[in-house]
Write an enzyme that holds these catalytic residues in place. Sequence first.
Site, PDB file in Angstrom:
ATOM      1  CG  ASN A   1      -0.292  -0.746   7.462  1.00  0.00           C
ATOM      2  OD1 ASN A   1       0.717  -1.457   7.520  1.00  0.00           O
ATOM      3  ND2 ASN A   1      -1.227  -0.755   8.382  1.00  0.00           N
TER       4      ASN A   1
ATOM      5  CG  ASN B   1      -3.484  -5.709  19.780  1.00  0.00           C
ATOM      6  OD1 ASN B   1      -2.516  -5.349  20.428  1.00  0.00           O
ATOM      7  ND2 ASN B   1      -3.431  -6.715  18.913  1.00  0.00           N
TER       8      ASN B   1
ATOM      9  N   GLY C   1       1.656 -14.509   8.284  1.00  0.00           N
ATOM     10  CA  GLY C   1       1.022 -13.942   9.470  1.00  0.00           C
ATOM     11  C   GLY C   1       2.012 -13.600  10.564  1.00  0.00           C
TER      12      GLY C   1
ATOM     13  CE1 TYR D   1      32.606  26.867  -5.234  1.00  0.00           C
ATOM     14  CE2 TYR D   1      34.647  27.295  -6.439  1.00  0.00           C
ATOM     15  CZ  TYR D   1      33.799  26.412  -5.792  1.00  0.00           C
ATOM     16  OH  TYR D   1      34.131  25.094  -5.678  1.00  0.00           O
TER      17      TYR D   1
ATOM     18  CB  ALA E   1      39.417  45.316  -7.783  1.00  0.00           C
TER      19      ALA E   1
ATOM     20  N   GLY F   1      -8.428  -4.186  16.208  1.00  0.00           N
ATOM     21  CA  GLY F   1      -8.832  -5.279  17.074  1.00  0.00           C
ATOM     22  C   GLY F   1      -9.183  -4.757  18.459  1.00  0.00           C
TER      23      GLY F   1
ATOM     24  NE  ARG G   1      29.104  22.336  -3.555  1.00  0.00           N
ATOM     25  CZ  ARG G   1      29.833  22.282  -4.666  1.00  0.00           C
ATOM     26  NH1 ARG G   1      30.168  23.405  -5.306  1.00  0.00           N
ATOM     27  NH2 ARG G   1      30.247  21.122  -5.136  1.00  0.00           N
TER      28      ARG G   1
ATOM     29  NE  ARG H   1      -2.582  -1.688   3.261  1.00  0.00           N
ATOM     30  CZ  ARG H   1      -3.122  -1.755   4.484  1.00  0.00           C
ATOM     31  NH1 ARG H   1      -4.183  -1.012   4.781  1.00  0.00           N
ATOM     32  NH2 ARG H   1      -2.615  -2.537   5.404  1.00  0.00           N
TER      33      ARG H   1
ATOM     34  CD  GLU I   1      -7.678  -8.765  14.610  1.00  0.00           C
ATOM     35  OE1 GLU I   1      -7.683  -7.693  13.955  1.00  0.00           O
ATOM     36  OE2 GLU I   1      -6.876  -8.998  15.519  1.00  0.00           O
TER      37      GLU I   1
END
Length: 463
Positions: free
Chosen positions: A224, A166, A74, A362, A419, A136, A329, A12, A151
Amino acid sequence: MAIVLAAGQGKRMKSKLYKVLHPVCGKPMVGHVLDVVKEAEAERAVVIVGHGAEAVKSYLGDGAEFVLQEQQLGTGHAVRQAESLLGGEEGTTIVICGDTPLVQASTVRAMLELHAASGAAATVLTASFDNPTGYGRVIRGEDGSVQRIVEQKDCSPAEAAVKEINTGTYCFDNKKLFAALANVTSNNAQGEYYLTDVIGIFRAAGESVQAYCTGDLAEAIGVNDRVALAEAERFMRERINRGHLLNGVTLIDPATTYIEAGVRIGSDTVVHPGTVLRGSTVIGEDCAIGPQADITDSTIGNGVAVKYSVVAQSVVGDTSSIGPYANLRPGSKLGIGCKIGDFVELKNASLDDGSKVSHLSYVGDAKVGKDVNIGCGAITVNYDGYNKFVTEIGDNAFVGSNVNLIAPVKIGDGAYVVAGSTVTHDVPAGDLAIARERQTNKPGYADKIRGRAKAKKEKNNSR
């Protein structure tokens, strides 16, 4: 001891990622569950794996023992797979699902205490819902003990009216658990072996079964599908944020603040809206974080300001400031009192105390000394298409605006780079470097260029 049920495929979820590896607040669900059982002092943790077994093993590593459930028949069948490892052990075993990340260690400890004090064969973790549909029901006797778990589809009208459900988390007497599992059958509509059948087996044998009802309904959530995943994320985020608030952190708007489970924050730090704090990030005291700061796996000192910026796998010294719109970074390291301004990017670069890169620059693969000023638009040219090279800048150096430092290159202590220079050779300490072509002005030449361009345009338009 603990048995973590993590063998279900999770269809699911509609995902290529195995269900229990879906993260909640930055950590896979099964990681949350394993942390809980360890915090509850389980000496051994056995994880039942099935679909995606190798991925789960890879994530958990040496943190657990593993048993493969080749066929998913189960919950009772899943628990029984651990018999070869735990069947002969004395003591108590916790059974918990790997998709229940909101169960807390304090609740498990309380359940264990009730289990030990009552001498029960089993203790069930329950919750009381106003609308228990789909769960349940836990049916108690007059003495408060659990008589049975029914259940939803099998409930009588009276049983369906019961609000206690439960959650799927249990404590068992270990040897009694595996003895009872041997008597569980698959005579049901699903043809599966249910762990809840053990409760009926215990009651038929005269054993006591107790229930511990949690007051935190979020602990009952089993994930689920993606809807439940989002719900679990919301509850976990609220719980994490509340913990920071109680520890002296100010969250201006907790509803728009995302903090993952492993993050630590010092007192009197203020976190502004839109901030995302991820992974193993540690933030000191008296900081101002955000608005819209995104920090991952980083260490932030005391008195630091970070706003509208991204910081990843970096270290920031006390009283430094970052942003707005800066990007640190991985591998970036700032000393005390550094300033990283707007639209500055750092990568694998260290700046010593008091150094500044104020805007539009940078700095990558660089070692920058103390009290260095790097001007607007300066770039360390660190890559030739094949290899990365290092730029070194000494203490008290000045790098002017729009300078290119072609690595590998060293700028000495107190050196000055004018510069607009493109520097390809080392600059000794105290020297001034100027590396640009001398300016030449051609009188009236701009008008000639415009005239030519205009004539060409008119000629093209006449065709």
